[in-house]
Write an enzyme that holds these catalytic residues in place. Structure first.
Site, PDB file in Angstrom:
ATOM      1  N   HIS A   8     -28.755  -2.200  16.828  1.00 21.46           N
ATOM      2  CA  HIS A   8     -29.309  -3.479  16.350  1.00 21.46           C
ATOM      3  C   HIS A   8     -29.888  -3.193  14.963  1.00 21.46           C
ATOM      4  O   HIS A   8     -31.109  -3.170  14.768  1.00 21.46           O
ATOM      5  CB  HIS A   8     -30.385  -3.947  17.330  1.00 21.46           C
ATOM      6  CG  HIS A   8     -30.752  -5.396  17.203  1.00 21.46           C
ATOM      7  ND1 HIS A   8     -30.353  -6.191  16.141  1.00 21.46           N
ATOM      8  CD2 HIS A   8     -31.486  -6.212  18.020  1.00 21.46           C
ATOM      9  CE1 HIS A   8     -30.834  -7.408  16.320  1.00 21.46           C
ATOM     10  NE2 HIS A   8     -31.519  -7.447  17.445  1.00 21.46           N
ATOM     11  N   ARG A  25     -34.749 -14.916  18.784  1.00 21.47           N
ATOM     12  CA  ARG A  25     -35.266 -14.528  17.477  1.00 21.47           C
ATOM     13  C   ARG A  25     -34.180 -14.195  16.462  1.00 21.47           C
ATOM     14  O   ARG A  25     -34.221 -14.652  15.321  1.00 21.47           O
ATOM     15  CB  ARG A  25     -36.177 -13.299  17.585  1.00 21.47           C
ATOM     16  CG  ARG A  25     -37.611 -13.598  17.845  1.00 21.47           C
ATOM     17  CD  ARG A  25     -38.230 -12.453  18.612  1.00 21.47           C
ATOM     18  NE  ARG A  25     -37.670 -12.499  19.956  1.00 21.47           N
ATOM     19  CZ  ARG A  25     -38.208 -13.205  20.945  1.00 21.47           C
ATOM     20  NH1 ARG A  25     -39.323 -13.832  20.766  1.00 21.47           N
ATOM     21  NH2 ARG A  25     -37.631 -13.268  22.145  1.00 21.47           N
ATOM     22  N   THR A  26     -33.239 -13.368  16.860  1.00 19.12           N
ATOM     23  CA  THR A  26     -32.245 -12.928  15.871  1.00 19.12           C
ATOM     24  C   THR A  26     -31.418 -14.119  15.411  1.00 19.12           C
ATOM     25  O   THR A  26     -31.159 -14.296  14.212  1.00 19.12           O
ATOM     26  CB  THR A  26     -31.359 -11.818  16.455  1.00 19.12           C
ATOM     27  OG1 THR A  26     -32.207 -10.801  16.979  1.00 19.12           O
ATOM     28  CG2 THR A  26     -30.458 -11.205  15.396  1.00 19.12           C
ATOM     29  N   LYS A  42      -8.382 -19.590  25.399  1.00 23.15           N
ATOM     30  CA  LYS A  42      -6.936 -19.871  25.420  1.00 23.15           C
ATOM     31  C   LYS A  42      -6.148 -18.582  25.262  1.00 23.15           C
ATOM     32  O   LYS A  42      -4.938 -18.589  25.090  1.00 23.15           O
ATOM     33  CB  LYS A  42      -6.558 -20.809  24.263  1.00 23.15           C
ATOM     34  CG  LYS A  42      -7.212 -22.163  24.322  1.00 23.15           C
ATOM     35  CD  LYS A  42      -6.699 -22.989  23.124  1.00 23.15           C
ATOM     36  CE  LYS A  42      -7.496 -24.258  22.935  1.00 23.15           C
ATOM     37  NZ  LYS A  42      -7.236 -24.847  21.612  1.00 23.15           N
ATOM     38  N   ARG A  97     -23.268 -11.120  17.351  1.00 21.42           N
ATOM     39  CA  ARG A  97     -23.902 -10.393  18.464  1.00 21.42           C
ATOM     40  C   ARG A  97     -22.953 -10.474  19.656  1.00 21.42           C
ATOM     41  O   ARG A  97     -22.464 -11.562  19.990  1.00 21.42           O
ATOM     42  CB  ARG A  97     -25.234 -11.028  18.828  1.00 21.42           C
ATOM     43  CG  ARG A  97     -25.721 -10.552  20.177  1.00 21.42           C
ATOM     44  CD  ARG A  97     -27.108 -11.006  20.500  1.00 21.42           C
ATOM     45  NE  ARG A  97     -28.091 -10.354  19.643  1.00 21.42           N
ATOM     46  CZ  ARG A  97     -29.399 -10.375  19.889  1.00 21.42           C
ATOM     47  NH1 ARG A  97     -29.865 -11.010  20.944  1.00 21.42           N
ATOM     48  NH2 ARG A  97     -30.239  -9.766  19.084  1.00 21.42           N
TER      49      ARG A  97
HETATM   50  N1  ASP Z   1     -34.459  -8.739  21.083  1.00 19.52           N
HETATM   51  C1  ASP Z   1     -34.136  -7.346  21.139  1.00 19.52           C
HETATM   52  C2  ASP Z   1     -32.657  -7.138  21.354  1.00 19.52           C
HETATM   53  O1  ASP Z   1     -31.898  -8.060  21.218  1.00 19.52           O
HETATM   54  C3  ASP Z   1     -34.981  -6.598  22.123  1.00 19.52           C
HETATM   55  C4  ASP Z   1     -34.795  -6.952  23.572  1.00 19.52           C
HETATM   56  O2  ASP Z   1     -34.024  -7.855  23.909  1.00 19.52           O
HETATM   57  O3  ASP Z   1     -35.461  -6.294  24.379  1.00 19.52           O
HETATM   58  O4  ASP Z   1     -32.240  -6.030  21.616  1.00 19.52           O
END
Ligand code: ASP
Length: 343
Positions: free
Chosen positions: A147, A64-65, A93, A114
């Protein structure tokens, strides 16, 4: 070049957000949603940032993100490039994290990142603040820690879903599941200091209770909270319940599997205990903690919450690149079909 401290630039830590900024982001999000519904509005959005490029650096799994940021960029005409596996970047490397981030910043205007480690986005932002051509860093999830953009879309979903009852102020909000290792609930608790008379109820197995640093933050900011393992007796008082899955990817010896998830799940029996106008949220992905049968109940807002994620991320990008004023000054009536109300 240094970035003025009062400018919305990096998005790293939810503790830095104030109510005015949250309200502005929600207003921009609503406007974007309205605009995107009409072909003219969608074209206008496309014209807002075609001169910008974004890097999506995701070295931890994401559906999703990643997709919502990628599509948020495309909504605004921003071109994207991505690394989703450090094994195919020069980090293998031996290139340092700092040099890799600086390299990305040479080619793009914003880095969305991320990582499985906490604190990496903050480290990248500090690095940017020391170089001649800094680009904004957006934390799209940093280990078990934070997050922030998820928390922003959660705030938007809460505010809009509870709009007819005065929004988040004065509400009782339950947070359930693996609270110890869930970054979404941690970030959301931080944002709660911006709302009046909110009360939180943590519903979690004892071994996955909310961490002390968050409880201390709530104490310091005068946000009352209670902790319980008894979902059934808690549900009738909640205006919203934010359900999370067991974060089993962090298990060291299969501890998630030892939880009796049935006690921390929502199904038809739990629905019958909830207020008729309460809402059920989940950052997704879900495990077994929400029965798919619940999806059909009007109180289930998690699919809407997921979609709100893309619109809130559009709003964040507009604010970072200071194109939000252009949007806020538009008369949305020009983009609304007859009979349709402006969100
Ligand atoms: N998608 C959310 C996260 O990246 C929640 C989860 O993974 O539970 O933290």
């Amino acid at each position: 070049m240094s970035v003025p401290a009062d400018r919305f630039f990096h998005v790293i830590d939810p503790r830095t957000f104030d109510r005015q900024l949250l309200d502005e982001l929600c207003e921009i999000t609503s406007r974007v949603r309205t605009l995107a519904k009409s072909p003219e509005g969608a074209r206008l959005l496309q014209m807002l940032l075609p001169d910008r490029r974004a890097m999506l650096y995701f070295t931890q799994p994401s559906t999703r993100t990643f997709l919502s940021f990628n599509n948020a960029c495309h909504v605004l005409g921003i071109r994207t490039s991505e690394i989703r596996d450090p094994a195919i970047s020069s980090e293998v490397k031996g290139e340092s994290f700092a040099d890799s981030i600086r390299t990305f910043s040479s080619y793009v205007d914003v880095i969305v990142m991320r990582t499985p480690e906490p604190g990496r986005a903050a480290e990248a932002a500090r690095l940017m603040d020391m170089i001649p051509r800094p680009v904004p860093i957006i934390n799209a999830g940093s280990g078990q820690d934070q997050h922030p953009t998820q928390a922003l879309l959660d705030i938007y979903t809460l505010e809009r879903s509870l709009e007819g009852r005065g929004g988040i102020d004065g509400k009782v909000i339950g947070l359930m599941g693996d609270l110890r290792r869930g970054r979404t609930v941690r970030s959301l608790c931080h944002l709660m200091r911006n709302y009046a008379d909110v009360r939180l109820v943590f519903i979690a197995p004892e071994s996955f209770a909310m961490e002390d640093d968050i409880k201390e933050y709530l104490w310091v900011h005068g946000i009352p909270f209670t902790e319980t393992i008894d979902l059934a007796s808690t549900l009738p008082e909640l205006d919203a319940i934010y359900v999370t899955r067991m974060q089993s990817e962090w298990d060291t010896e299969g501890e998630s599997a030892r939880v009796d998830l049935g006690r921390f799940s929502i199904g038809p029996a739990q629905l019958s205990l909830m207020k008729p106008d309460a809402i059920i949220m989940h950052p997704l992905p879900r495990g077994g903690e929400i029965d798919p049968a619940v999806d059909h109940d009007p109180r289930a807002v998690y699919w809407r919450q997921e979609r709100n994620g893309m619109w809130m991320r559009v709003a964040i990008l507009l604010k970072i690149f200071r194109r939000d004023d252009q949007l806020l000054s538009l008369d949305l009536g020009d983009f609304t079909a007859p009979g349709e109300t402006v969100a």
